[in-house]
Design an enzyme around this catalytic site. Sequence first.
Site, PDB file in Angstrom:
ATOM      1  N   GLU A  33       0.873  -1.164   0.000  1.00 44.25           N
ATOM      2  CA  GLU A  33       0.000   0.000   0.000  1.00 44.25           C
ATOM      3  C   GLU A  33       0.914   1.218   0.000  1.00 44.25           C
ATOM      4  O   GLU A  33       1.841   1.281   0.803  1.00 44.25           O
ATOM      5  CB  GLU A  33      -0.886   0.038   1.250  1.00 44.25           C
ATOM      6  CG  GLU A  33      -1.847   1.217   1.208  1.00 44.25           C
ATOM      7  CD  GLU A  33      -2.628   1.445   2.503  1.00 44.25           C
ATOM      8  OE1 GLU A  33      -2.279   0.848   3.530  1.00 44.25           O
ATOM      9  OE2 GLU A  33      -3.590   2.236   2.462  1.00 44.25           O
ATOM     10  N   ARG A 257       5.925 -12.774   9.343  1.00 41.19           N
ATOM     11  CA  ARG A 257       6.654 -11.545   9.034  1.00 41.19           C
ATOM     12  C   ARG A 257       7.999 -11.540   9.746  1.00 41.19           C
ATOM     13  O   ARG A 257       8.218 -12.250  10.728  1.00 41.19           O
ATOM     14  CB  ARG A 257       5.828 -10.328   9.429  1.00 41.19           C
ATOM     15  CG  ARG A 257       5.546 -10.212  10.925  1.00 41.19           C
ATOM     16  CD  ARG A 257       5.097  -8.801  11.309  1.00 41.19           C
ATOM     17  NE  ARG A 257       3.850  -8.390  10.678  1.00 41.19           N
ATOM     18  CZ  ARG A 257       3.766  -7.369   9.828  1.00 41.19           C
ATOM     19  NH1 ARG A 257       4.830  -6.677   9.510  1.00 41.19           N
ATOM     20  NH2 ARG A 257       2.597  -7.027   9.328  1.00 41.19           N
ATOM     21  N   LYS A 267       4.824  -0.320  10.443  1.00 40.95           N
ATOM     22  CA  LYS A 267       4.750   0.972   9.768  1.00 40.95           C
ATOM     23  C   LYS A 267       4.259   2.046  10.730  1.00 40.95           C
ATOM     24  O   LYS A 267       4.718   3.173  10.695  1.00 40.95           O
ATOM     25  CB  LYS A 267       3.767   0.852   8.599  1.00 40.95           C
ATOM     26  CG  LYS A 267       4.373   1.213   7.250  1.00 40.95           C
ATOM     27  CD  LYS A 267       3.301   1.159   6.182  1.00 40.95           C
ATOM     28  CE  LYS A 267       3.783   0.386   4.968  1.00 40.95           C
ATOM     29  NZ  LYS A 267       2.743   0.293   3.919  1.00 40.95           N
TER      30      LYS A 267
END
Length: 555
Positions: A33, A257, A267
């Site tokens: 994104e 992850r 983030k």
Amino acid sequence: MSEERSLNFLEEIVEADLAAGKHVEIHTRFPPEPNGYLHIGHAKSICLNFGLADKYGGKTNLRFDDTNPVTEDTEYVDSIKADVRWLGFDWEEEHYASDYFDQLYAYAVSLINKGLAYVDDLSAEEIATMKGTPTEPGKESPFRNRSIEENLSLFTAMKNGAFNDGEKVLRAKIDLASPNMHMRDPIMYRIKKIHHHRTGDTWCIYPMYDFAHGQSDSIENISHSICTLEFEVHKPLYNWYIAQLGIFPSNQFEFARLNLTYTVMSKRKLLQLVQEKLVDGWDDPRMPTISGLRRRGYTPLSLRNFCERIGVQRRENIIDVGLLEFCVREDLNKTALRRMVVLDPIKLIITNYPEEQSEILKGENNPELEDNGGYRDLPFGRELWIEAEDFMEEAPKKWFRLAPGNKVRLKSAYIVSCTGFEKDASGKVTAVHCEYIPESKSGQDTSGINAKGTMHWISAEKAENAEVRLYDRLFQVEDPSSEEGDFKSYMNPNSLEIIQEAKIEPSLLEAQPGEQFQFIRKGYFTLDSKLSAGGKLVFNRTVTLKDAWSKESKK
RNA sequence: UGCCCGAUAGUAUAAUGGUAGUACGACAGAUUUUGGUUCUGUUUGUCUUGGUUCGAAUCCAGGUCGGGCAACCA
């Protein structure tokens, strides 16, 4: 036959699918994104996606998952593309979820026509409440059973801007009692009257992630859609949309992850560090972002090797940042030019070297390369700069450096014998005296003396100045996110040390951004791309060398 | 107190019913004009309890621990 490493679980899946004839060719995608900068966790995903396609002769797309105009921006699109390229990957096709808005809208209409979607007038709070909890089933919205015609006309009105943000949403009609919360009539479209970085003001309704991602994969014929573990619970919904729409059946697979010790990787947390100015920006050399690591001096190869070495699995993990450092040292050792820089200078005076005399010595550029990578000039004279920590008035055990009576090799120059030192009123050593042994000249040593220590040095007369920035880990604890309270309270106050005037050898005046150096005995350094300007040189320390002495001295 | 996922040296990762291996780390030694590099050696592990089997890290059942899921975020 060469030795083959064993397959990771994703490669096994791909090989099985290929063998079963499920796919003729594999097709992956990297779907960020555009709402922030890429970090090393993304590098893992990038290496996985591109690596898989590459290994099996398939293709990888870059797709921007830009379904939420509130947080997205072209600035991020550009940085993401630059980072992926810098890592060394090139995508087959570049796509944007927003390119599929028309198609997705048509998909939504077809679900309405099948009686599988409805417009809901409930507020966000009401919808949340009526969804129930993981242990209690949800309740149906009073708007759940509107007619297909009414839903069609309301959805059209939504699209045409007849309603305000939050007034209505389009929901899939699935199962309010599902144990999977994502299947309890998930929202497909919401109203956001806001400018989109690509579609401008064409749309005021935007699809949710779940209604965009699987279909985008499907449109692009993605065979293996790889994502992180937290999307696991979305998979039934991913499959449901594809099945109801009857479109190309992409398949989702999840992996754990990446987590790294002594840093944070989300983030949201990285954004906080940037916004609260606790770091210099997304590309602060202490950040685990691709741009930060690049500025710090990490190489694409070292990052790719790192991603290869950490492997991939479905279990939670936290990788020792030491492995990342190992990977960059491994690469830089083979490529970085050796240079001498004195970070904390004191004078070394060679009392038996004539004052008016000087000479040019040769220093090898890199002993790891053929022919030592060539040689550069090293001016030598009576007065030199040496590292303050390389002299001790009273030497501890196993001290191989300068101390009264000790002999030491000056790298690429002579062996010197320490004869004394000067102190100021406060007792601080201001200069060290020594005598050199003329027959011990590097490369033509006939002295027969074996000096145990070798030190770096700079001609005081010819030395130039530069700023040097030493970085340390951003956090003081291994896993800041798992500690009590605010993760920011665990930041390392000494993560940046600025040395205003380090003494550098003249050849470093020609240093170019992106060039990597090993400052002998001090670590790997690179020229800072942002701060070096107008003749001012700023070097960033990428990583220290392994230091056996610091361990020995702590014993 | 629901559903889903996971558990192998300090950290990662292999072994796919048949010798628990590899990397990083740590420790010791050799080499070295970087206390770097390189080389050699040592070290430490299958969450637990049962079961199936000639044989289980692997298959089954129970337990324990860890993670995820109730955004009009992705």
